[in-house]
Design a protein around this motif. Structure first.
Motif, short mmCIF file in Angstrom:
data_model
loop_
_atom_site.label_atom_id
_atom_site.label_comp_id
_atom_site.label_asym_id
_atom_site.label_seq_id
_atom_site.Cartn_x
_atom_site.Cartn_y
_atom_site.Cartn_z
N ASP A 22 0.80 -1.22 -0.28
CA ASP A 22 0.30 0.32 -0.03
C ASP A 22 1.22 0.72 -0.03
OD1 ASP A 22 -2.47 -1.73 0.08
OD2 ASP A 22 -2.64 -1.24 2.25
N ARG A 23 1.82 1.44 0.73
CA ARG A 23 2.82 2.73 0.91
C ARG A 23 3.75 2.27 -0.44
NH1 ARG A 23 1.28 6.23 4.95
NH2 ARG A 23 3.34 7.03 5.08
N ARG A 25 3.02 1.83 -3.52
CA ARG A 25 1.63 2.30 -4.98
C ARG A 25 1.78 3.70 -4.19
NH1 ARG A 25 -1.09 -3.18 -4.06
NH2 ARG A 25 -1.79 -2.14 -2.83
N GLU A 26 1.69 4.15 -2.81
CA GLU A 26 1.69 5.14 -2.44
C GLU A 26 2.61 6.05 -3.03
OE1 GLU A 26 0.69 8.97 1.06
OE2 GLU A 26 0.72 6.35 1.88
N SER A 29 2.50 6.42 -6.93
CA SER A 29 2.01 6.90 -7.18
C SER A 29 1.58 8.39 -7.50
CB SER A 29 0.35 6.69 -6.81
OG SER A 29 -0.21 5.27 -7.21
#
Length: 120
Positions: A22-23, A25-26, A29
């Motif tokens: 998740d981190r 990808r953050e 992105s």
């Protein structure tokens, strides 16, 4: 086009695979958005993690985002005493028209402390 290197980093709260993904990808992105990039603009990316991150490779998260054709590499940071824990770093090499001074480097979470001069 010119080849530019874009730096970024993000902190993790815990070393768990889903949180790492998740981190990561953050972070990826935000770099893509802030520099108006597509995956076709990315030449390669090198991810590093602090020695306390062992749950997975950050490149696995990038591949899930569509970076499967982009050469990706992961490595471990030098274990310097007193360094921030649970940090994922990336250096992306990209084709861009942006001038060096217009490249947006992205530091999120506790990682902002690493390069306050580059963080936006």
């Amino acid at each position: 086009m010119t080849v530019r290197a874009i730096r970024g980093a993000i902190s993790l709260d815990v070393d768990e695979r889903q949180h790492l993904h998740d981190r990561t990808r953050e972070l990826v992105s935000a770099i893509m958005r802030d520099n108006a990039l597509t995956t076709d603009d990315v030449i390669s990316a090198i991810f590093t993690v602090t020695p306390d991150i062992v749950s997975d490779f950050p490149a696995a998260a990038a591949r899930e985002m569509g970076f499967g054709a982009v050469p990706l590499m992961c490595a471990q940071e030098i274990p310097v005493p007193g360094a921030l824990p649970r940090i994922v770093r990336v250096m992306m090499h990209v084709d861009t028209e942006r001038a060096r001074e217009d490249v947006a480097h992205v530091y999120l979470g506790d990682a902002v402390a690493l390069r306050r001069d580059l963080a936006q």
